[in-house]
Design an enzyme around this catalytic site. Structure first.
Site, PDB file in Angstrom:
ATOM      1  N   LYS A   5       0.807  -1.227   0.000  1.00 18.28           N
ATOM      2  CA  LYS A   5       0.000   0.000   0.000  1.00 18.28           C
ATOM      3  C   LYS A   5       0.842   1.281   0.000  1.00 18.28           C
ATOM      4  CE  LYS A   5      -4.097  -1.946   2.187  1.00 18.28           C
ATOM      5  NZ  LYS A   5      -5.072  -1.876   3.275  1.00 18.28           N
ATOM      6  N   ASP A  44      -9.784   2.812   2.399  1.00 20.83           N
ATOM      7  CA  ASP A  44      -9.791   2.195   3.736  1.00 20.83           C
ATOM      8  C   ASP A  44     -10.183   3.214   4.804  1.00 20.83           C
ATOM      9  OD1 ASP A  44      -8.943  -0.373   3.094  1.00 20.83           O
ATOM     10  OD2 ASP A  44      -6.813   0.117   3.280  1.00 20.83           O
TER      11      ASP A  44
HETATM   12  P1  NAP Z   1       0.518  -3.865   9.297  1.00 20.87           P
HETATM   13  O1  NAP Z   1       0.907  -2.592   8.634  1.00 20.87           O
HETATM   14  O2  NAP Z   1       1.340  -5.088   9.092  1.00 20.87           O
HETATM   15  O3  NAP Z   1       0.479  -3.560  10.882  1.00 20.87           O
HETATM   16  C1  NAP Z   1       0.245  -4.580  11.806  1.00 20.87           C
HETATM   17  C2  NAP Z   1      -0.022  -3.996  13.188  1.00 20.87           C
HETATM   18  O4  NAP Z   1      -0.505  -5.060  14.011  1.00 20.87           O
HETATM   19  C3  NAP Z   1       1.218  -3.445  13.875  1.00 20.87           C
HETATM   20  O5  NAP Z   1       0.827  -2.358  14.678  1.00 20.87           O
HETATM   21  C4  NAP Z   1       1.673  -4.643  14.723  1.00 20.87           C
HETATM   22  O6  NAP Z   1       2.392  -4.273  15.864  1.00 20.87           O
HETATM   23  C5  NAP Z   1       0.343  -5.170  15.173  1.00 20.87           C
HETATM   24  N1  NAP Z   1       0.335  -6.569  15.562  1.00 20.87           N
HETATM   25  C6  NAP Z   1       0.529  -7.645  14.775  1.00 20.87           C
HETATM   26  N2  NAP Z   1       0.363  -8.780  15.466  1.00 20.87           N
HETATM   27  C7  NAP Z   1       0.050  -8.395  16.739  1.00 20.87           C
HETATM   28  C8  NAP Z   1      -0.220  -9.121  17.940  1.00 20.87           C
HETATM   29  N3  NAP Z   1      -0.231 -10.443  17.957  1.00 20.87           N
HETATM   30  N4  NAP Z   1      -0.513  -8.411  19.047  1.00 20.87           N
HETATM   31  C9  NAP Z   1      -0.524  -7.081  19.037  1.00 20.87           C
HETATM   32  N5  NAP Z   1      -0.259  -6.338  17.942  1.00 20.87           N
HETATM   33  C10 NAP Z   1       0.037  -7.002  16.809  1.00 20.87           C
HETATM   34  O7  NAP Z   1      -0.965  -4.281   8.939  1.00 20.87           O
HETATM   35  P2  NAP Z   1      -2.193  -3.316   8.556  1.00 20.87           P
HETATM   36  O8  NAP Z   1      -2.302  -3.187   7.098  1.00 20.87           O
HETATM   37  O9  NAP Z   1      -2.093  -2.084   9.372  1.00 20.87           O
HETATM   38  O10 NAP Z   1      -3.444  -4.218   9.034  1.00 20.87           O
HETATM   39  C11 NAP Z   1      -3.757  -4.345  10.416  1.00 20.87           C
HETATM   40  C12 NAP Z   1      -5.071  -5.093  10.553  1.00 20.87           C
HETATM   41  O11 NAP Z   1      -6.127  -4.359   9.939  1.00 20.87           O
HETATM   42  C13 NAP Z   1      -5.080  -6.468   9.885  1.00 20.87           C
HETATM   43  O12 NAP Z   1      -5.737  -7.382  10.714  1.00 20.87           O
HETATM   44  C14 NAP Z   1      -5.894  -6.255   8.637  1.00 20.87           C
HETATM   45  O13 NAP Z   1      -6.583  -7.429   8.239  1.00 20.87           O
HETATM   46  C15 NAP Z   1      -6.867  -5.207   9.104  1.00 20.87           C
HETATM   47  N6  NAP Z   1      -7.417  -4.458   7.961  1.00 20.87           N
HETATM   48  C16 NAP Z   1      -8.743  -4.532   7.775  1.00 20.87           C
HETATM   49  C17 NAP Z   1      -9.325  -3.853   6.737  1.00 20.87           C
HETATM   50  C18 NAP Z   1     -10.802  -3.949   6.552  1.00 20.87           C
HETATM   51  O14 NAP Z   1     -11.277  -3.618   5.464  1.00 20.87           O
HETATM   52  N7  NAP Z   1     -11.542  -4.356   7.553  1.00 20.87           N
HETATM   53  C19 NAP Z   1      -8.546  -3.077   5.870  1.00 20.87           C
HETATM   54  C20 NAP Z   1      -7.169  -2.992   6.095  1.00 20.87           C
HETATM   55  C21 NAP Z   1      -6.613  -3.695   7.162  1.00 20.87           C
HETATM   56  P3  NAP Z   1       3.995  -4.160  15.835  1.00 20.87           P
HETATM   57  O15 NAP Z   1       4.287  -2.794  15.305  1.00 20.87           O
HETATM   58  O16 NAP Z   1       4.375  -4.349  17.252  1.00 20.87           O
HETATM   59  O17 NAP Z   1       4.494  -5.271  14.944  1.00 20.87           O
END
Ligand code: NAP
Length: 485
Positions: free
Chosen positions: A285, A321
């Site tokens: 992204k 998003d």
């Molecule tokens: P990302 O950039 O990889 O960021 C991941 C985040 O999750 C980081 O803050 C990471 O913390 C944290 N994390 C990962 N595993 C964890 C755990 N076990 N316990 C606590 N924190 C944890 O991913 P992203 O794109 O931001 O996506 C994050 C979430 O949003 C995903 O689940 C994704 O499916 C969801 N999402 C949903 C939609 C929707 O349409 N509903 C759209 C986009 C994203 P650290 O910095 O400590 O690694």
């Protein structure tokens, strides 16, 4: 033409595969090397559709261990029993090849070449060898580790088209899935599909029911506009089940595929030029921004694009998003003047925090890795709070934008449940639709908003950009729900 590969392993299983797949198939391929004690006559009678008979030797990735003489007998028997086509390998014994070609006639020979390790540097020479053979149909299948590698299938089909030669070109593996769907756009003669029951004959094969009902690949023409979702991993993506149906309802000649992309630069050079638009997901992204001709102001400020559309010769990107999440939250509670506690500091957290601030919320950031929370807070001029201080923090809306609770780690919860009492809680995680966080929040009389709401909002905005129409929200919801049953 959708050819369903019948893989066995017993005659009983093979017959079951035929019965369950017949209504989705135009033809069957009988993989006699995979079926124990195969009876071609029985299979052909059960199929009542044109059949391709294949007896793939071990040296070409199959399981047949006998001699070329034995193979020739098996294949000529299948021909005598009524097989419409025989599949022979480019590297098969030349004598066997010429004898079977004479027996069947050139038009009924599919001359195939398989590479399981890498895409050849010179697709042209593979094509030339197959073309020179004089077989009626030439087939090239190769392993692709990335969508950009799979582009070689389109190049192969383009060469065959120039020569008016019937051709099949497929990239094996998840990264090649789109080649099985869009083959008709590039002049491909057929695609191979997995049976409805039992194993696929090759990695990345899609069940025939999906090729027909989800992708409607039999409707693809040279004029079909190709869209898709770009990410890694991509198997879990639900977009194909939504956007393809919305295209159908909009009577749009378009198809939406999954593109597994590791090397984004190679994808932009080799595959993106074939596309009319695409969704972008983890981990591309932010990377995509530098490839776009123009970017919507909000996406630029966030630093992340999840939607790209072709505008003339250039690509334009935006972020659906951020408004998707805030619209979902504001259906329950306006954020202006309220405090939103954001858990997470990744791409989703950045987008949602930016939009919440823009809509008048006071946003605080907390994250497992504190330095990242500090960086995000600094970038967006917000406050950051250490995770250990959460029980003391006062807030109205909690947003989980971490992956905690997402399949397969569904028992994880990103915050101590005690802080959820009576709040508004939004979880961006949408698989599963009800996470442990949301279940705990509900138990504590919080108002909960599912990640599926955000997902549907962002997908609806993308659909508006792809089709130029307002999608049917209830239909989208139903399509998404079907994916979780
Ligand atoms: P990302 O950039 O990889 O960021 C991941 C985040 O999750 C980081 O803050 C990471 O913390 C944290 N994390 C990962 N595993 C964890 C755990 N076990 N316990 C606590 N924190 C944890 O991913 P992203 O794109 O931001 O996506 C994050 C979430 O949003 C995903 O689940 C994704 O499916 C969801 N999402 C949903 C939609 C929707 O349409 N509903 C759209 C986009 C994203 P650290 O910095 O400590 O690694």
């Amino acid at each position: 033409m959708i050819i369903v590969s019948v893989t066995g392993s017993s005659m009983r299983d093979a017959l079951r595969q035929i019965a369950s797949s017949r209504r989705f198939a135009d033809a069957f391929e009988f993989r006699l090397d995979l079926i124990e004690k195969p009876e071609a006559k029985t299979l052909l009678a059960a199929a009542s559709l044109p059949a391709v008979t294949t007896c793939r030797p071990v040296w070409e990735g199959g399981k047949f261990r006998g001699t070329e003489h034995e193979r020739e007998k098996i294949l000529s028997d299948a021909l005598a029993a009524g097989s419409a086509f025989l599949d022979l390998e480019l590297d098969a014994s030349p004598l066997m090849r010429s004898r079977l070609m004479a027996l069947a006639g050139r038009e009924r020979i599919i001359l195939s070449h398989h590479l399981f390790t890498s895409v050849p540097a010179d697709v042209r020479s593979v094509y030339a060898r197959l073309h020179q053979s004089g077989a009626g149909i030439v087939k090239f299948a190769f392993a692709a580790d990335d969508s950009a590698d799979a582009r070689a299938a389109m190049d192969f089909l383009a060469m065959a088209k120039k020569d008016h030669r019937k051709a099949i070109a497929l990239a094996l593996g998840e990264a090649g899935e789109f080649t099985r769907v869009v083959y008709r756009k590039f002049g491909g003669w057929a695609t191979y599909a997995a049976p409805e029951t039992g194993p696929a004959a090759a990695p990345g094969q899609v069940p025939a029911s999906q090729l027909r009902n989800v992708y409607r690949c039999e409707k693809v023409t040279a004029a079909t506009r190709v869209f898709g979702v770009v990410g890694n991993p991509i198997r879990q993506s639900k977009g194909v089940f939504i956007h393809n149906e919305l295209f159908r309802r909009a009577r749009m000649n378009a198809v939406y595929c999954r593109f597994q992309v590791k090397d984004f630069d190679a994808f932009m050079k080799k595959v993106a030029p074939l596309l009319a638009g695409f969704s972008v997901t983890i981990p591309h992204k932010a990377t995509v921004l530098s490839y776009l001709g123009s970017i919507d102001a909000r996406a630029k400020a966030i630093g992340a694009v999840n939607t790209v559309v072709r505008r003339g010769k250039s690509l334009w990107g935006c972020n659906t998003d951020a408004p998707g999440a805030l619209d979902a939250i504001e259906k329950i509670r306006r954020v202006r003047g309220r405090t939103l506690l954001m858990i997470g500091a990744g791409g989703a957290a950045r987008a949602i925090a930016f939009e919440a601030k823009r809509r008048g919320a006071t946003v605080m950031i907390a994250n497992r890795t504190e330095e990242k929370a500090a960086v995000l807070a600094k970038d967006l001029d917000l406050r950051h709070v250490p995770m250990k201080d959460l029980p003391e923090v006062s807030f109205d809306v909690l947003v989980n934008a971490t992956s905690a609770g997402m399949i397969p780690r569904t028992d994880e919860i990103p915050v101590p449940p005690g802080i959820l009492d009576g709040k508004v809680v939004f979880d961006a995680v949408y698989n599963p639709p009800v996470t442990r966080l949301l279940a705990e929040a509900k138990r504590r009389r919080a108002k909960v908003i599912r990640g599926t709401e955000m997902y549907l909002n962002q997908a609806a905005a993308q659909s508006r950009l792809f089709t130029g129409r307002n999608p049917n929200g209830a239909l989208m919801k139903r399509l998404l729900e079907n994916q979780f049953h």
